[in-house]
Motif scaffolding. Structure first.
Motif, mmCIF file in Angstrom:
data_model
loop_
_atom_site.group_PDB
_atom_site.id
_atom_site.type_symbol
_atom_site.label_atom_id
_atom_site.label_comp_id
_atom_site.label_asym_id
_atom_site.label_seq_id
_atom_site.Cartn_x
_atom_site.Cartn_y
_atom_site.Cartn_z
ATOM 1 N N ALA A 1 6.187 4.343 0.609
ATOM 2 C CA ALA A 1 6.612 5.369 1.256
ATOM 3 C C ALA A 1 7.773 5.260 2.234
ATOM 4 C CB ALA A 1 5.572 6.514 1.669
ATOM 5 N N ARG B 1 1.015 -1.023 0.066
ATOM 6 C CA ARG B 1 0.001 -0.035 -0.067
ATOM 7 C C ARG B 1 0.860 1.252 0.060
ATOM 8 N NH1 ARG B 1 -2.058 0.364 4.655
ATOM 9 N NH2 ARG B 1 -3.660 2.380 4.032
ATOM 10 N N VAL B 2 0.132 2.315 -0.368
ATOM 11 C CA VAL B 2 1.014 3.737 -0.542
ATOM 12 C C VAL B 2 1.834 3.841 0.573
ATOM 13 C CG1 VAL B 2 0.561 6.251 -0.723
ATOM 14 C CG2 VAL B 2 -0.751 4.819 -2.102
ATOM 15 N N PRO B 3 1.260 3.961 2.198
ATOM 16 C CA PRO B 3 2.217 4.511 3.122
ATOM 17 C C PRO B 3 3.264 3.382 3.271
ATOM 18 C CG PRO B 3 -0.064 4.116 4.045
ATOM 19 C CD PRO B 3 0.060 3.697 2.400
#
Ligand code: ATP
Ligand code: MG
Lengths: 246, 330
Positions: free
Chosen positions: A76, A71-73
Protein backbone atom coordinates in the motif's frame (compact mmCIF):
# COMPACT_ATOMS: atom_id res chain seq x y z
CA UNK A 1 6.61 -2.20 -19.57
CA UNK A 2 3.45 -1.56 -17.56
CA UNK A 3 3.24 -0.05 -14.08
CA UNK A 4 1.78 -3.41 -12.98
CA UNK A 5 2.97 -6.69 -14.50
CA UNK A 6 1.31 -9.94 -13.45
CA UNK A 7 2.97 -13.07 -14.84
CA UNK A 8 1.73 -16.63 -14.51
CA UNK A 9 0.07 -16.10 -11.13
CA UNK A 10 -1.46 -19.17 -9.55
CA UNK A 11 -3.56 -19.41 -6.39
CA UNK A 12 -5.42 -22.38 -5.00
CA UNK A 13 -7.62 -22.81 -1.94
CA UNK A 14 -7.51 -26.47 -1.00
CA UNK A 15 -8.77 -28.13 -4.15
CA UNK A 16 -10.20 -24.96 -5.71
CA UNK A 17 -7.99 -23.40 -8.36
CA UNK A 18 -9.01 -19.75 -8.02
CA UNK A 19 -6.30 -18.38 -10.33
CA UNK A 20 -4.29 -20.45 -12.75
CA UNK A 21 -1.48 -18.96 -14.83
CA UNK A 22 -2.93 -15.45 -14.98
CA UNK A 23 -0.85 -12.82 -16.78
CA UNK A 24 -1.79 -9.24 -17.37
CA UNK A 25 -0.12 -5.92 -17.92
CA UNK A 26 -1.41 -2.50 -16.92
CA UNK A 27 0.24 0.46 -18.64
CA UNK A 28 0.73 3.61 -16.57
CA UNK A 29 -2.10 6.14 -16.73
CA UNK A 30 -4.61 3.81 -18.40
CA UNK A 31 -7.94 2.40 -17.29
CA UNK A 32 -7.97 -1.39 -17.62
CA UNK A 33 -10.99 -3.63 -17.05
CA UNK A 34 -11.20 -7.05 -15.41
CA UNK A 35 -14.40 -9.00 -16.03
CA UNK A 36 -15.68 -12.52 -15.61
CA UNK A 37 -18.64 -14.43 -14.21
CA UNK A 38 -19.17 -14.81 -10.45
CA UNK A 39 -16.49 -16.93 -8.85
CA UNK A 40 -14.13 -16.63 -11.80
CA UNK A 41 -11.28 -15.44 -9.57
CA UNK A 42 -11.25 -11.66 -10.01
CA UNK A 43 -11.22 -10.71 -6.33
CA UNK A 44 -8.71 -13.47 -5.64
CA UNK A 45 -6.37 -11.88 -8.17
CA UNK A 46 -6.74 -8.50 -6.46
CA UNK A 47 -5.97 -10.14 -3.12
CA UNK A 48 -2.87 -11.74 -4.58
CA UNK A 49 -1.65 -8.45 -6.04
CA UNK A 50 -1.99 -6.49 -2.79
CA UNK A 51 -0.32 -9.18 -0.69
CA UNK A 52 -3.40 -10.33 1.17
CA UNK A 53 -2.33 -13.95 0.79
CA UNK A 54 0.80 -15.63 -0.54
CA UNK A 55 0.58 -16.80 -4.15
CA UNK A 56 1.42 -20.35 -5.19
CA UNK A 57 3.39 -19.35 -8.24
CA UNK A 58 4.19 -16.58 -10.68
CA UNK A 59 5.41 -13.05 -10.28
CA UNK A 60 3.86 -9.66 -9.60
CA UNK A 61 5.81 -6.50 -10.37
CA UNK A 62 4.72 -2.99 -9.48
CA UNK A 63 6.86 -0.06 -10.66
CA UNK A 64 9.36 -2.65 -11.89
CA UNK A 65 9.73 -4.09 -8.40
CA UNK A 66 8.78 -7.61 -7.36
CA UNK A 67 6.04 -7.26 -4.73
CA UNK A 68 4.71 -10.80 -4.42
CA UNK A 69 6.53 -11.34 -1.13
CA UNK A 70 5.76 -7.98 0.47
CA UNK A 71 3.12 -7.52 3.16
CA UNK A 72 -0.16 -5.65 2.66
CA UNK A 73 0.85 -2.32 4.26
CA UNK A 74 4.20 -2.29 2.49
CA UNK A 75 2.54 -2.67 -0.89
CA UNK A 76 0.00 0.00 0.00
CA UNK A 77 2.81 2.39 0.88
CA UNK A 78 4.28 1.93 -2.59
CA UNK A 79 1.14 3.63 -3.86
CA UNK A 80 -0.89 0.59 -4.88
CA UNK A 81 -4.27 0.84 -3.13
CA UNK A 82 -7.31 -1.39 -3.44
CA UNK A 83 -10.95 -0.95 -2.54
CA UNK A 84 -13.07 -3.85 -1.35
CA UNK A 85 -16.04 -5.50 -3.02
CA UNK A 86 -17.81 -5.58 0.35
CA UNK A 87 -16.91 -2.05 1.39
CA UNK A 88 -14.53 -1.51 4.26
CA UNK A 89 -14.63 1.78 6.05
CA UNK A 90 -14.11 2.79 9.68
CA UNK A 91 -17.72 2.52 10.85
CA UNK A 92 -17.58 4.31 14.21
CA UNK A 93 -15.66 7.28 12.89
CA UNK A 94 -17.11 10.23 11.00
CA UNK A 95 -16.71 10.38 7.22
CA UNK A 96 -14.33 13.30 7.63
CA UNK A 97 -12.19 11.34 10.11
CA UNK A 98 -12.16 8.38 7.72
CA UNK A 99 -10.65 10.75 5.19
CA UNK A 100 -8.26 12.56 7.52
CA UNK A 101 -6.52 9.36 8.45
CA UNK A 102 -6.22 8.13 4.86
CA UNK A 103 -3.09 10.06 4.04
CA UNK A 104 0.16 8.86 2.48
CA UNK A 105 1.98 6.94 5.20
CA UNK A 106 5.50 7.29 3.89
CA UNK A 107 6.45 10.09 6.27
CA UNK A 108 4.08 8.96 8.97
CA UNK A 109 6.76 7.23 10.98
CA UNK A 110 6.80 10.62 12.66
CA UNK A 111 3.05 10.50 13.00
CA UNK A 112 3.28 10.04 16.74
CA UNK A 113 5.26 13.20 17.14
CA UNK A 114 3.26 15.15 14.58
CA UNK A 115 -0.06 14.34 16.14
CA UNK A 116 -1.88 17.36 14.81
CA UNK A 117 -3.88 16.91 11.62
CA UNK A 118 -2.72 19.57 9.20
CA UNK A 119 -5.37 22.02 8.00
CA UNK A 120 -4.55 21.23 4.39
CA UNK A 121 -5.38 17.56 4.98
CA UNK A 122 -8.80 18.54 6.27
CA UNK A 123 -9.34 20.88 3.34
CA UNK A 124 -8.38 18.24 0.83
CA UNK A 125 -10.57 15.69 2.63
CA UNK A 126 -13.55 18.04 2.40
CA UNK A 127 -12.80 18.72 -1.24
CA UNK A 128 -12.74 15.02 -2.07
CA UNK A 129 -15.94 14.38 -0.10
CA UNK A 130 -17.51 17.10 -2.21
CA UNK A 131 -16.10 15.37 -5.31
CA UNK A 132 -17.96 12.12 -4.50
CA UNK A 133 -21.07 13.92 -3.24
CA UNK A 134 -20.72 13.18 0.48
CA UNK A 135 -19.77 16.62 1.78
CA UNK A 136 -23.10 17.13 3.54
CA UNK A 137 -22.64 13.84 5.42
CA UNK A 138 -19.09 14.49 6.57
CA UNK A 139 -19.91 14.46 10.28
CA UNK A 140 -22.02 11.29 10.18
CA UNK A 141 -20.65 7.95 11.30
CA UNK A 142 -19.38 6.20 8.19
CA UNK A 143 -21.13 3.03 9.38
CA UNK A 144 -24.49 4.79 9.11
CA UNK A 145 -24.10 5.45 5.38
CA UNK A 146 -25.86 3.25 2.81
CA UNK A 147 -23.86 0.62 0.96
CA UNK A 148 -23.58 2.81 -2.13
CA UNK A 149 -22.46 5.81 -0.07
CA UNK A 150 -19.87 3.66 1.67
CA UNK A 151 -18.54 2.65 -1.75
CA UNK A 152 -18.18 6.33 -2.63
CA UNK A 153 -16.50 7.09 0.70
CA UNK A 154 -14.07 4.24 0.24
CA UNK A 155 -13.25 5.56 -3.21
CA UNK A 156 -12.64 9.04 -1.80
CA UNK A 157 -10.41 7.58 0.94
CA UNK A 158 -8.36 5.79 -1.69
CA UNK A 159 -7.90 9.07 -3.60
CA UNK A 160 -6.93 10.87 -0.39
CA UNK A 161 -3.86 8.67 -0.17
CA UNK A 162 -2.60 10.00 -3.53
CA UNK A 163 -1.96 6.51 -4.92
CA UNK A 164 -0.07 5.73 -8.11
CA UNK A 165 -2.56 3.03 -8.96
CA UNK A 166 -6.01 1.95 -7.76
CA UNK A 167 -7.56 -1.51 -7.86
CA UNK A 168 -11.32 -0.98 -7.72
CA UNK A 169 -13.51 -4.01 -6.96
CA UNK A 170 -16.93 -3.27 -8.51
CA UNK A 171 -17.04 0.49 -7.94
CA UNK A 172 -20.59 0.82 -9.31
CA UNK A 173 -22.14 -1.94 -7.18
CA UNK A 174 -24.95 -0.45 -5.11
CA UNK A 175 -24.77 2.90 -6.86
CA UNK A 176 -28.07 4.32 -8.07
CA UNK A 177 -28.24 3.80 -11.88
CA UNK A 178 -28.92 7.50 -12.43
CA UNK A 179 -25.64 8.32 -10.68
CA UNK A 180 -23.54 5.79 -12.58
CA UNK A 181 -22.77 8.15 -15.45
CA UNK A 182 -21.49 10.73 -12.98
CA UNK A 183 -19.30 8.06 -11.39
CA UNK A 184 -17.88 7.04 -14.76
CA UNK A 185 -16.94 10.62 -15.52
CA UNK A 186 -15.31 10.90 -12.07
CA UNK A 187 -13.26 7.78 -12.71
CA UNK A 188 -12.14 9.29 -16.01
CA UNK A 189 -11.15 12.52 -14.29
CA UNK A 190 -9.16 10.53 -11.73
CA UNK A 191 -7.28 8.98 -14.61
CA UNK A 192 -6.76 12.08 -16.75
CA UNK A 193 -6.45 14.85 -14.14
CA UNK A 194 -4.75 13.01 -11.29
CA UNK A 195 -2.85 10.58 -13.50
CA UNK A 196 -3.83 7.57 -11.40
CA UNK A 197 -3.75 4.20 -13.17
CA UNK A 198 -6.94 2.18 -12.70
CA UNK A 199 -7.60 -1.57 -12.78
CA UNK A 200 -11.35 -2.03 -12.44
CA UNK A 201 -13.41 -5.16 -11.74
CA UNK A 202 -16.91 -4.59 -13.06
CA UNK A 203 -20.04 -6.63 -13.71
CA UNK A 204 -21.90 -3.84 -15.44
CA UNK A 205 -20.95 -4.41 -19.12
CA UNK A 206 -22.14 -1.01 -20.29
CA UNK A 207 -19.91 0.67 -17.70
CA UNK A 208 -16.77 -1.30 -18.39
CA UNK A 209 -17.09 -1.17 -22.17
CA UNK A 210 -17.49 2.58 -21.88
CA UNK A 211 -14.69 3.11 -19.37
CA UNK A 212 -11.87 0.70 -20.07
CA UNK A 213 -9.36 0.95 -22.88
CA UNK A 214 -8.42 -2.69 -22.62
CA UNK A 215 -10.18 -5.60 -20.94
CA UNK A 216 -9.15 -8.94 -19.46
CA UNK A 217 -11.80 -11.62 -19.02
CA UNK A 218 -11.46 -14.48 -16.52
CA UNK A 219 -13.50 -17.69 -16.38
CA UNK A 220 -13.02 -20.61 -13.99
CA UNK A 221 -9.80 -19.08 -12.73
CA UNK A 222 -8.23 -18.84 -16.17
CA UNK A 223 -7.61 -15.95 -18.50
CA UNK A 224 -10.25 -16.50 -21.18
CA UNK A 225 -9.77 -13.52 -23.45
CA UNK A 226 -8.24 -10.07 -23.62
CA UNK A 227 -8.54 -7.16 -25.97
CA UNK A 228 -10.15 -3.83 -26.69
CA UNK A 229 -13.79 -3.45 -25.58
CA UNK A 230 -15.16 -4.00 -29.12
CA UNK A 231 -13.17 -7.22 -29.48
CA UNK A 232 -14.22 -8.56 -26.08
CA UNK A 233 -17.84 -7.67 -26.67
CA UNK A 234 -17.92 -9.77 -29.83
CA UNK A 235 -15.79 -12.62 -28.54
CA UNK A 236 -17.90 -15.77 -28.65
CA UNK A 237 -16.03 -17.38 -25.72
CA UNK A 238 -16.79 -14.39 -23.50
CA UNK A 239 -20.44 -14.39 -24.47
CA UNK A 240 -20.64 -18.12 -23.80
CA UNK A 241 -18.91 -17.82 -20.46
CA UNK A 242 -21.42 -15.22 -19.29
CA UNK A 243 -24.42 -17.06 -20.69
CA UNK A 244 -23.18 -20.37 -19.32
CA UNK A 245 -22.75 -18.85 -15.87
CA UNK A 246 -26.37 -17.77 -15.57
CA UNK B 1 -19.28 22.13 27.61
CA UNK B 2 -19.94 23.93 24.41
CA UNK B 3 -17.90 27.09 24.41
CA UNK B 4 -14.18 27.25 25.19
CA UNK B 5 -14.87 29.64 28.07
CA UNK B 6 -17.31 27.26 29.70
CA UNK B 7 -14.86 24.44 29.22
CA UNK B 8 -12.03 26.39 30.81
CA UNK B 9 -14.29 27.32 33.73
CA UNK B 10 -15.29 23.69 34.14
CA UNK B 11 -11.71 22.42 34.17
CA UNK B 12 -10.65 25.21 36.52
CA UNK B 13 -13.34 24.33 39.03
CA UNK B 14 -12.45 20.64 38.91
CA UNK B 15 -8.81 21.46 39.59
CA UNK B 16 -9.69 23.88 42.41
CA UNK B 17 -11.98 21.33 44.02
CA UNK B 18 -9.31 18.65 43.74
CA UNK B 19 -6.69 20.93 45.29
CA UNK B 20 -9.00 21.92 48.14
CA UNK B 21 -10.29 18.40 48.81
CA UNK B 22 -7.74 17.36 51.48
CA UNK B 23 -8.63 20.51 53.44
CA UNK B 24 -12.36 20.00 53.02
CA UNK B 25 -12.38 16.33 53.97
CA UNK B 26 -9.13 15.53 55.80
CA UNK B 27 -10.41 12.20 57.06
CA UNK B 28 -10.75 10.85 53.51
CA UNK B 29 -7.37 11.77 52.03
CA UNK B 30 -6.36 8.19 51.29
CA UNK B 31 -9.72 7.26 49.81
CA UNK B 32 -9.57 10.36 47.62
CA UNK B 33 -6.02 9.55 46.57
CA UNK B 34 -7.31 6.15 45.47
CA UNK B 35 -10.00 7.89 43.45
CA UNK B 36 -7.21 9.37 41.32
CA UNK B 37 -5.62 5.93 41.13
CA UNK B 38 -8.90 4.51 39.83
CA UNK B 39 -9.24 7.27 37.26
CA UNK B 40 -5.75 6.57 35.92
CA UNK B 41 -6.55 2.84 35.87
CA UNK B 42 -9.69 3.34 33.80
CA UNK B 43 -8.17 5.94 31.49
CA UNK B 44 -5.08 3.86 30.77
CA UNK B 45 -7.04 0.65 30.22
CA UNK B 46 -9.31 2.43 27.78
CA UNK B 47 -6.45 3.37 25.44
CA UNK B 48 -6.37 -0.20 24.17
CA UNK B 49 -9.68 -1.58 25.40
CA UNK B 50 -11.88 1.29 24.28
CA UNK B 51 -10.08 3.37 21.70
CA UNK B 52 -8.19 0.57 19.94
CA UNK B 53 -10.56 -2.36 20.48
CA UNK B 54 -7.97 -4.62 22.08
CA UNK B 55 -9.26 -5.93 25.40
CA UNK B 56 -6.31 -6.44 27.66
CA UNK B 57 -6.68 -8.44 30.85
CA UNK B 58 -3.02 -8.11 31.67
CA UNK B 59 -2.46 -4.37 32.18
CA UNK B 60 -2.03 -4.97 35.89
CA UNK B 61 1.41 -6.28 34.93
CA UNK B 62 2.63 -2.74 34.21
CA UNK B 63 1.27 -1.50 37.52
CA UNK B 64 3.12 -4.19 39.46
CA UNK B 65 6.31 -3.81 37.46
CA UNK B 66 6.35 -0.06 38.09
CA UNK B 67 5.73 -0.64 41.77
CA UNK B 68 8.63 -3.07 42.15
CA UNK B 69 11.05 -1.08 40.01
CA UNK B 70 10.44 2.04 42.07
CA UNK B 71 10.81 0.18 45.37
CA UNK B 72 14.10 -1.35 44.23
CA UNK B 73 15.47 2.07 43.32
CA UNK B 74 14.35 3.40 46.70
CA UNK B 75 15.99 0.45 48.46
CA UNK B 76 19.29 0.35 46.55
CA UNK B 77 20.03 3.83 45.17
CA UNK B 78 21.28 5.32 48.45
CA UNK B 79 19.53 8.60 47.64
CA UNK B 80 17.48 10.62 50.11
CA UNK B 81 13.77 9.87 50.39
CA UNK B 82 12.38 12.32 47.86
CA UNK B 83 15.05 12.09 45.16
CA UNK B 84 14.90 8.28 45.46
CA UNK B 85 11.12 8.36 45.15
CA UNK B 86 11.16 10.56 42.05
CA UNK B 87 13.95 8.62 40.36
CA UNK B 88 12.09 5.45 41.30
CA UNK B 89 8.84 6.70 39.77
CA UNK B 90 10.54 7.55 36.49
CA UNK B 91 12.34 4.21 36.52
CA UNK B 92 9.09 2.40 37.27
CA UNK B 93 7.37 4.08 34.33
CA UNK B 94 10.28 3.35 32.00
CA UNK B 95 10.57 -0.30 32.97
CA UNK B 96 6.82 -0.70 32.47
CA UNK B 97 7.12 0.91 29.03
CA UNK B 98 9.98 -1.46 28.23
CA UNK B 99 7.81 -4.44 29.14
CA UNK B 100 4.99 -3.13 26.96
CA UNK B 101 7.31 -2.60 24.00
CA UNK B 102 8.75 -6.10 24.19
CA UNK B 103 5.46 -7.87 24.93
CA UNK B 104 3.60 -5.72 22.43
CA UNK B 105 5.71 -6.65 19.45
CA UNK B 106 4.79 -10.28 20.09
CA UNK B 107 1.29 -10.18 21.53
CA UNK B 108 -0.25 -7.38 19.51
CA UNK B 109 -0.02 -9.59 16.45
CA UNK B 110 -2.88 -11.55 18.04
CA UNK B 111 -6.34 -10.35 17.16
CA UNK B 112 -9.52 -10.04 19.18
CA UNK B 113 -10.20 -12.81 21.66
CA UNK B 114 -6.78 -14.35 21.19
CA UNK B 115 -5.13 -11.19 22.43
CA UNK B 116 -7.52 -11.00 25.40
CA UNK B 117 -6.80 -14.58 26.41
CA UNK B 118 -3.08 -14.14 25.85
CA UNK B 119 -2.96 -11.16 28.20
CA UNK B 120 -4.93 -13.03 30.84
CA UNK B 121 -1.84 -15.04 31.69
CA UNK B 122 0.45 -12.02 32.06
CA UNK B 123 -0.61 -10.79 35.49
CA UNK B 124 -0.81 -14.28 36.94
CA UNK B 125 2.58 -15.28 35.57
CA UNK B 126 4.14 -12.07 36.89
CA UNK B 127 2.69 -12.66 40.36
CA UNK B 128 4.07 -16.19 40.44
CA UNK B 129 7.41 -15.06 39.15
CA UNK B 130 7.70 -12.22 41.68
CA UNK B 131 6.88 -14.53 44.59
CA UNK B 132 9.81 -16.71 43.64
CA UNK B 133 12.47 -14.07 43.10
CA UNK B 134 14.55 -13.37 46.20
CA UNK B 135 16.11 -10.14 44.88
CA UNK B 136 12.68 -8.48 45.10
CA UNK B 137 11.73 -10.12 48.38
CA UNK B 138 10.02 -13.17 46.89
CA UNK B 139 6.83 -14.26 48.67
CA UNK B 140 7.48 -12.18 51.78
CA UNK B 141 7.34 -8.95 49.80
CA UNK B 142 9.11 -5.60 50.05
CA UNK B 143 8.77 -2.70 52.46
CA UNK B 144 8.96 0.79 51.01
CA UNK B 145 10.94 3.41 53.00
CA UNK B 146 9.26 5.34 55.78
CA UNK B 147 7.91 8.75 54.85
CA UNK B 148 10.12 11.37 56.53
CA UNK B 149 7.56 14.14 57.14
CA UNK B 150 5.29 14.74 60.15
CA UNK B 151 2.17 12.70 60.98
CA UNK B 152 -0.62 13.24 58.43
CA UNK B 153 1.80 14.80 55.96
CA UNK B 154 2.26 11.48 54.25
CA UNK B 155 -1.41 11.18 53.24
CA UNK B 156 -1.51 14.75 52.00
CA UNK B 157 1.67 14.31 50.01
CA UNK B 158 0.50 11.15 48.25
CA UNK B 159 -2.92 12.64 47.59
CA UNK B 160 -1.35 15.51 45.67
CA UNK B 161 1.16 13.23 43.95
CA UNK B 162 -1.61 10.96 42.67
CA UNK B 163 -3.68 13.97 41.67
CA UNK B 164 -0.70 15.26 39.69
CA UNK B 165 -0.43 11.96 37.81
CA UNK B 166 -4.15 11.90 37.02
CA UNK B 167 -4.04 15.56 36.05
CA UNK B 168 -1.23 14.74 33.63
CA UNK B 169 -2.85 11.58 32.21
CA UNK B 170 -6.10 13.22 31.20
CA UNK B 171 -4.79 16.10 29.06
CA UNK B 172 -2.11 13.91 27.48
CA UNK B 173 -4.77 11.42 26.37
CA UNK B 174 -7.08 14.21 25.32
CA UNK B 175 -4.34 15.59 23.10
CA UNK B 176 -3.44 12.17 21.69
CA UNK B 177 -7.07 11.28 20.95
CA UNK B 178 -7.71 14.57 19.19
CA UNK B 179 -5.01 13.96 16.63
CA UNK B 180 -3.61 11.38 14.29
CA UNK B 181 -2.77 8.95 17.09
CA UNK B 182 -6.39 8.79 18.22
CA UNK B 183 -7.76 8.46 14.70
CA UNK B 184 -5.30 5.70 13.91
CA UNK B 185 -6.09 3.55 16.92
CA UNK B 186 -9.82 4.14 16.30
CA UNK B 187 -9.31 2.93 12.74
CA UNK B 188 -7.56 -0.18 14.04
CA UNK B 189 -10.56 -0.76 16.30
CA UNK B 190 -13.07 -0.36 13.46
CA UNK B 191 -11.27 -2.38 10.78
CA UNK B 192 -7.64 -3.35 11.19
CA UNK B 193 -7.50 -5.07 7.79
CA UNK B 194 -8.63 -1.86 6.13
CA UNK B 195 -6.03 0.12 8.05
CA UNK B 196 -3.34 -2.24 6.79
CA UNK B 197 -4.69 -2.02 3.26
CA UNK B 198 -4.31 1.75 3.56
CA UNK B 199 -0.66 1.39 4.48
CA UNK B 200 -0.96 2.42 8.12
CA UNK B 201 1.89 1.30 10.40
CA UNK B 202 -0.49 -0.66 12.58
CA UNK B 203 2.13 -2.51 14.63
CA UNK B 204 3.94 0.71 15.47
CA UNK B 205 0.77 2.45 16.63
CA UNK B 206 -0.49 -0.55 18.58
CA UNK B 207 2.78 -0.89 20.44
CA UNK B 208 2.93 2.84 21.09
CA UNK B 209 -0.60 2.72 22.49
CA UNK B 210 0.28 -0.09 24.88
CA UNK B 211 3.45 1.73 25.93
CA UNK B 212 1.42 4.84 26.72
CA UNK B 213 -0.87 2.77 28.86
CA UNK B 214 2.10 1.12 30.58
CA UNK B 215 3.73 4.49 31.27
CA UNK B 216 0.84 5.81 33.35
CA UNK B 217 0.28 2.47 35.06
CA UNK B 218 3.96 2.13 35.93
CA UNK B 219 3.96 5.61 37.42
CA UNK B 220 0.81 4.87 39.41
CA UNK B 221 2.19 1.55 40.60
CA UNK B 222 5.29 3.31 41.88
CA UNK B 223 3.18 5.68 43.97
CA UNK B 224 0.66 3.11 45.20
CA UNK B 225 3.47 0.89 46.50
CA UNK B 226 4.55 3.80 48.68
CA UNK B 227 1.02 4.68 49.70
CA UNK B 228 0.42 1.17 50.97
CA UNK B 229 3.95 0.87 52.35
CA UNK B 230 4.28 -2.84 51.74
CA UNK B 231 4.48 -4.71 48.44
CA UNK B 232 3.05 -8.20 48.34
CA UNK B 233 3.48 -9.85 44.94
CA UNK B 234 -0.07 -11.15 44.65
CA UNK B 235 -2.15 -8.91 46.94
CA UNK B 236 -0.64 -5.50 46.21
CA UNK B 237 1.40 -5.57 43.01
CA UNK B 238 -0.09 -8.06 40.54
CA UNK B 239 -3.67 -7.84 41.76
CA UNK B 240 -5.38 -9.17 38.67
CA UNK B 241 -8.60 -10.19 40.42
CA UNK B 242 -9.23 -6.78 41.97
CA UNK B 243 -7.54 -3.79 40.32
CA UNK B 244 -7.00 -5.74 37.11
CA UNK B 245 -10.73 -6.38 36.75
CA UNK B 246 -11.85 -3.05 38.16
CA UNK B 247 -9.98 -1.03 35.57
CA UNK B 248 -11.95 -2.81 32.86
CA UNK B 249 -15.26 -2.45 34.67
CA UNK B 250 -14.80 1.25 35.33
CA UNK B 251 -14.05 1.96 31.69
CA UNK B 252 -17.07 -0.06 30.56
CA UNK B 253 -19.35 1.48 33.19
CA UNK B 254 -18.51 5.02 32.13
CA UNK B 255 -18.38 4.28 28.42
CA UNK B 256 -15.37 2.80 26.75
CA UNK B 257 -13.89 4.50 23.77
CA UNK B 258 -14.71 7.97 25.10
CA UNK B 259 -12.45 10.43 26.90
CA UNK B 260 -14.77 11.18 29.80
CA UNK B 261 -16.35 7.74 30.09
CA UNK B 262 -13.53 6.12 32.08
CA UNK B 263 -13.36 9.15 34.40
CA UNK B 264 -17.09 9.03 35.09
CA UNK B 265 -16.97 5.26 35.46
CA UNK B 266 -14.09 5.46 37.94
CA UNK B 267 -15.82 8.06 40.08
CA UNK B 268 -19.13 6.18 40.16
CA UNK B 269 -17.44 2.86 40.83
CA UNK B 270 -15.12 4.13 43.54
CA UNK B 271 -17.80 6.04 45.41
CA UNK B 272 -20.24 3.11 45.20
CA UNK B 273 -17.57 0.75 46.40
CA UNK B 274 -16.67 2.97 49.37
CA UNK B 275 -20.35 3.13 50.30
CA UNK B 276 -20.60 -0.65 50.12
CA UNK B 277 -17.63 -0.98 52.45
CA UNK B 278 -19.16 1.46 54.90
CA UNK B 279 -22.79 0.38 54.89
CA UNK B 280 -22.80 -3.24 53.73
CA UNK B 281 -19.90 -4.58 55.69
CA UNK B 282 -19.76 -8.33 55.33
CA UNK B 283 -21.81 -8.18 52.16
CA UNK B 284 -19.59 -5.76 50.27
CA UNK B 285 -18.16 -8.40 47.96
CA UNK B 286 -21.60 -9.74 47.09
CA UNK B 287 -22.80 -6.22 46.38
CA UNK B 288 -19.74 -5.55 44.23
CA UNK B 289 -20.35 -8.73 42.27
CA UNK B 290 -23.96 -7.70 41.71
CA UNK B 291 -22.85 -4.25 40.61
CA UNK B 292 -20.55 -5.86 38.05
CA UNK B 293 -23.39 -7.97 36.65
CA UNK B 294 -25.68 -4.94 36.50
CA UNK B 295 -23.06 -2.90 34.68
CA UNK B 296 -22.49 -5.53 32.02
CA UNK B 297 -26.18 -6.38 31.52
CA UNK B 298 -27.79 -2.94 31.64
CA UNK B 299 -24.99 -0.63 30.57
CA UNK B 300 -23.05 -2.54 27.92
CA UNK B 301 -22.25 0.77 26.26
CA UNK B 302 -21.61 2.56 29.52
CA UNK B 303 -23.09 5.79 30.78
CA UNK B 304 -21.58 7.99 28.07
CA UNK B 305 -22.00 5.43 25.32
CA UNK B 306 -25.66 5.21 26.18
CA UNK B 307 -26.01 9.00 26.11
CA UNK B 308 -24.22 9.16 22.79
CA UNK B 309 -26.52 6.54 21.29
CA UNK B 310 -29.55 8.48 22.54
CA UNK B 311 -28.54 11.96 21.53
CA UNK B 312 -26.05 11.57 18.68
CA UNK B 313 -26.55 15.22 17.60
CA UNK B 314 -25.17 16.43 20.94
CA UNK B 315 -21.97 14.59 20.09
CA UNK B 316 -21.60 16.26 16.71
CA UNK B 317 -22.87 13.53 14.40
CA UNK B 318 -25.35 15.23 12.09
CA UNK B 319 -25.87 16.15 8.49
CA UNK B 320 -24.57 19.65 8.03
CA UNK B 321 -27.06 22.03 6.54
CA UNK B 322 -24.53 24.08 4.62
CA UNK B 323 -23.90 22.34 1.33
CA UNK B 324 -21.40 24.91 0.18
CA UNK B 325 -18.12 23.28 -0.81
CA UNK B 326 -14.99 24.49 0.86
CA UNK B 327 -12.42 26.47 -1.02
CA UNK B 328 -9.07 25.00 -1.82
CA UNK B 329 -10.06 21.34 -2.12
CA UNK B 330 -9.58 19.70 -5.49
N1 ATP C 1 -10.38 -17.42 1.13
C1 ATP C 1 -10.89 -18.36 0.32
N2 ATP C 1 -10.96 -19.65 0.73
C2 ATP C 1 -11.46 -20.60 -0.08
N3 ATP C 1 -11.93 -20.38 -1.31
C3 ATP C 1 -11.90 -19.12 -1.77
C4 ATP C 1 -11.40 -18.05 -0.99
N4 ATP C 1 -11.49 -16.90 -1.71
C5 ATP C 1 -12.05 -17.24 -2.87
N5 ATP C 1 -12.28 -18.56 -2.93
C6 ATP C 1 -12.86 -19.28 -4.08
O1 ATP C 1 -12.16 -18.87 -5.23
C7 ATP C 1 -13.05 -18.74 -6.32
C8 ATP C 1 -12.94 -17.35 -6.91
O2 ATP C 1 -13.48 -16.41 -6.02
P1 ATP C 1 -13.40 -14.82 -6.24
O3 ATP C 1 -13.95 -14.17 -5.03
O4 ATP C 1 -12.04 -14.48 -6.65
O5 ATP C 1 -14.40 -14.62 -7.46
P2 ATP C 1 -14.87 -13.28 -8.18
O6 ATP C 1 -14.48 -13.40 -9.59
O7 ATP C 1 -14.40 -12.09 -7.44
O8 ATP C 1 -16.44 -13.42 -8.05
P3 ATP C 1 -17.57 -12.28 -7.86
O9 ATP C 1 -17.79 -11.68 -9.20
O10 ATP C 1 -18.76 -13.04 -7.40
O11 ATP C 1 -17.07 -11.32 -6.87
C9 ATP C 1 -14.44 -19.07 -5.80
O12 ATP C 1 -14.71 -20.41 -6.14
C10 ATP C 1 -14.30 -18.92 -4.31
O13 ATP C 1 -15.16 -19.80 -3.65
MG1 MG D 1 -15.27 -10.58 -6.40
Amino acid sequence: MGILEVKGVRKTFGGVIANSDISLSVPEGKIIGLIGPNGSGKTTLFNSIVGYHPIDGGSIRFLAREISRLRVPQIARLGLIRTFQQTRIYGKMSCLQNMQISVPQTLQRWGLVMNKIPAEDTERAEGLLEFVGLYAKRHLFAGDLSFGQQKLLEFAMALMIRPRMLLLDEPTAGINPTLINALISRLRRVSTELGITLLVIEHNMRVIMDLAEYIYCLAHGELLAEGKPETIQNDQRVVDAYLGAH
Amino acid sequence: MSTPIMRTLFYASVVLLALAAPLLAPAFKTQMAFLWVMIVFALSWDILGGQMGYNSFGNILFFGVGMYACAIVQRDSGLDYFPALYVGMVTGAMVAVGFAAVLGSGMLGLRGHYFAIGTLGLGIAAGEFASGWDYIGAGSGLLTPLFPGEIGGRETFFYYLMFAIAAMTFPVLRWLYAGRFGLTINAIRDDEDKAEAMGIHTTLYKTAAWCTSAFFLGLTGAVVGNMIGFIDPRDVAFTGATYGVWMILMAILGGKGTLWGPVIGAVVFHVTQQLFWTYLLGWQRVALGLLIVIIVVFFPLGILGWARERWPERFGHKVQQDLKPVQGGK
